[in-house]
Enzyme design. Structure first.
Site, PDB file in Angstrom:
ATOM      1  N   ASP A  80     -46.426 -43.621  54.841  1.00 33.86           N
ATOM      2  CA  ASP A  80     -47.383 -44.479  54.129  1.00 33.86           C
ATOM      3  C   ASP A  80     -46.880 -44.871  52.746  1.00 33.86           C
ATOM      4  O   ASP A  80     -47.589 -44.716  51.741  1.00 33.86           O
ATOM      5  CB  ASP A  80     -48.743 -43.778  53.998  1.00 33.86           C
ATOM      6  N   GLU A 253     -55.739 -51.307  59.137  1.00 35.46           N
ATOM      7  CA  GLU A 253     -55.777 -50.354  58.025  1.00 35.46           C
ATOM      8  C   GLU A 253     -54.630 -50.635  57.064  1.00 35.46           C
ATOM      9  O   GLU A 253     -53.878 -51.592  57.214  1.00 35.46           O
ATOM     10  CB  GLU A 253     -55.688 -48.922  58.566  1.00 35.46           C
TER      11      GLU A 253
END
Length: 577
Positions: A80, A253
């Site tokens: 991420d 997302e």
């Protein structure tokens, strides 16, 4: 072959030892700094820890020149990734889930030569993780720079506590205590600071009217008051489901918003973080208006490629964009490099590649059957000798007053369970009343695996007093997928064993009775990518193979679950499996 060095010979080979420290075994055993086993507290003393990567790709494919680099730029489960720039410096952060300290922060001036400068969440008060599983905790940190107040913001989700941000004017120093965002629901918040001084937070949440199928999510936006440090106004849905709701896309997302050449872009991940992962892009006229998807989405994916291709890069997505001073756009994103699409032991790593622009004004990284490259050119790059990628060796003699930045503990700082004795150079672990499978903080100090092929060595001083006590090396994927290579006790006999830790206890793979005095116990783990081999040496003896062909797939994400890769480190407990 192992080395035995007497006191009288040490002085004559100081220079040689300084050059070949990683190959020297347990020199302190012959000196005055031997650990004392007569203390009241049962402890394990570790003299050093050596990690050496040995992946074939790097050996067979040397970089052609100084302006090339290897992907991933941050190997191991640096997942991420998010980055920002103040115009000159770049700062990058990644997820840490339930490990402490949280959110490593790296600095670079060129996007390739990265140096870790600390952790954003380095105080227990910033990072409550009690009772959280390994793949809970901190999700998808997003770092942003606001030029209007010259402040850096890191916003993220603590999956059990909600969304919050911290801030600083000096990313090389300390960050603030968490500031809660009670009106930002869901996960993956990200700041956007517009040119006019207004601020916004985009995030993943449920769609208007609720989810219509499993994985149906939306991207929403809220306005943010920089002075009051709170959101205001309604939460507005920008994207319902994904690029094409008729296809029932899942898990939209990881949103980021940008303003480029007068246009607003919203970039998100779709498809979940496994092999169907992809990155998609939308364009709009203002931050709270209508966003239209690019007709040629996705802008990045490898999901449609042949799974049996050579050296596959999979799971690519969850990207962030950045502009260099020379006008070039680049992207960081997560991806995996499994062996045989099976051994995903390294987790989701950080990759870097250039951004291209379509004729209709959209950024993209791959199109068609383009591969995420393992070797990339960045013209004008001056690659330094301390790069974070390729094969490298890291040796820690534990002589520093604090642990190095690569080391982590679980769910807390564990400062009551370990100590560093700088006068003698040992990491000392108390045998904690915690097993590594419990949702507590064990006496476990670990680092990420960053190579499929590697060798790890340590030297330990430890004398178990009962069958409940053990210490050694732990290979840890999650609460129910671990290998424990440890010294313990069975009856009156000391043992060294390999245990496969699973959901309901542990199986002994191999065990050997050993004689332990006050001298050193050396332990070594070698991986060929698919299997682990475990060696030990007592005192000054040669290496003895305890077990080989121990299946590495057991620690793969494909076999287990979760968002991390595998960690390896040092462990002590008085609750034996």
């Amino acid at each position: 072959m192992k080395k035995s060095i007497s006191i009288c010979s040490i002085c004559g080979v100081v220079l040689l030892l300084s050059l070949f420290v990683p190959f020297v075994s347990c020199i302190k055993q012959n000196g005055k700094n031997n650990p004392d086993f007569k203390s009241d507290s049962l402890v394990a003393h570790f003299d050093y820890f050596n990690y050496k990567g040995d992946d074939d790709f790097y050996k067979l494919n040397p970089l052609p020149d100084k302006d090339y680099y290897y992907n991933p730029i941050l190997p191991g489960w640096y997942s991420d990734p998010s980055l920002c720039s103040n115009g000159k410096d770049f700062f990058l952060v990644t997820s840490t889930f339930s490990f402490f300290p949280g959110v490593p922060i790296f600095h670079s001036t060129d996007l390739v030569n990265w140096k870790q400068i600390g952790h954003v969440l380095n105080r227990p008060g910033q990072l409550p993780l009690d009772g959280q599983r390994v793949s809970e905790g901190i999700f998808a940190p997003a770092i942003s720079y606001n030029p209007h107040n010259k402040t850096y913001y890191m916003v993220t989700t603590n999956i059990r506590k909600g969304n919050f941000f911290v801030k600083t004017t000096d990313p090389f120093g300390e960050w603030s205590d968490p500031i809660s965002l009670p009106n930002v629901k869901g996960i993956d918040p990200s700041f956007f600071f517009d040119e006019d001084g207004k601020a916004y937070i985009v995030n993943n949440d449920v769609p208007d009217g609720g989810s219509q199928y499993e994985g149906h999510r939306a991207i929403r936006v809220l306005q943010f008051d920089v002075e009051k440090e709170e959101t205001f106004g309604p939460s507005i849905m920008l994207v319902n489901g994904g690029v094409n709701l008729d296809e029932k896309p899942i898990w939209i997302e990881g949103p980021h918003m940008y303003k480029i050449n007068g246009n607003y872009y919203l970039m998100c991940a779709e498809g979940g973080t496994s092999v169907n992962h992809r990155e998609v892009i939308f364009k709009g006229d203002n931050p709270i208006g209508s966003f239209k998807p690019w007709a040629k989405n996705p802008m990045l994916t490898q999901r449609h490629l042949e799974p049996d291709r050579d050296l596959p890069i999979t799971c690519a997505g969850h990207a962030d964009l950045i502009k260099k001073e020379n006008g070039e756009w680049w992207s960081v994103f997560l991806a995996c490099r499994p062996i045989e699409n099976k051994f995903e032991n390294l987790g989701r790593e950080t990759y870097l590649m250039p951004v291209k622009w379509s004729e209709d004004g959209f950024p993209y990284m791959t199109e068609g059957d383009e591969l995420v490259p393992r070797i990339v050119e960045m013209k004008g790059l001056e690659r330094d000798s301390m790069t974070t990628f390729g094969n490298f060796e890291k040796y820690d003699d534990f002589n520093a007053p604090v642990l190095g930045m690569e080391w982590m503990t679980l769910r807390g700082d564990a400062s009551d369970l370990y100590s560093l004795t700088t006068d003698s150079g040992f990491l000392t672990l108390n045998c904690a009343d915690v097993e590594s499978s419990e949702l507590k903080t064990p006496a476990f100090v670990s680092r990420r695996l960053q190579h499929h092929k590697f060798e790890c060595k340590t030297c330990m001083y430890f004398k178990p007093q009962s069958e409940d006590e053990s210490a050694g090396i732990l290979l840890f994927k999650d609460e129910t997928h671990q290998y424990l290579f440890s010294v313990g006790k069975k009856g009156a006999q000391n043992t060294i064993s390999i245990k496969k830790i699973k959901e309901n206890g542990a199986d002994v793979i191999d065990s050997m009775n050993v004689e332990i005095t006050d001298g050193p116990i050396e332990m070594k783990v070698i991986s060929d990518g698919k299997n682990f081999s475990f060696y030990y040496a007592i005192g000054q003896s040669d290496w003895t193979l305890l077990s080989n062909s121990v299946d590495a797939y057991y620690l793969s994400t494909a076999q287990s679950y979760g968002f991390t890769g595998t960690n390896i480190g040092l462990y002590a407990s008085k609750k034996s499996y």
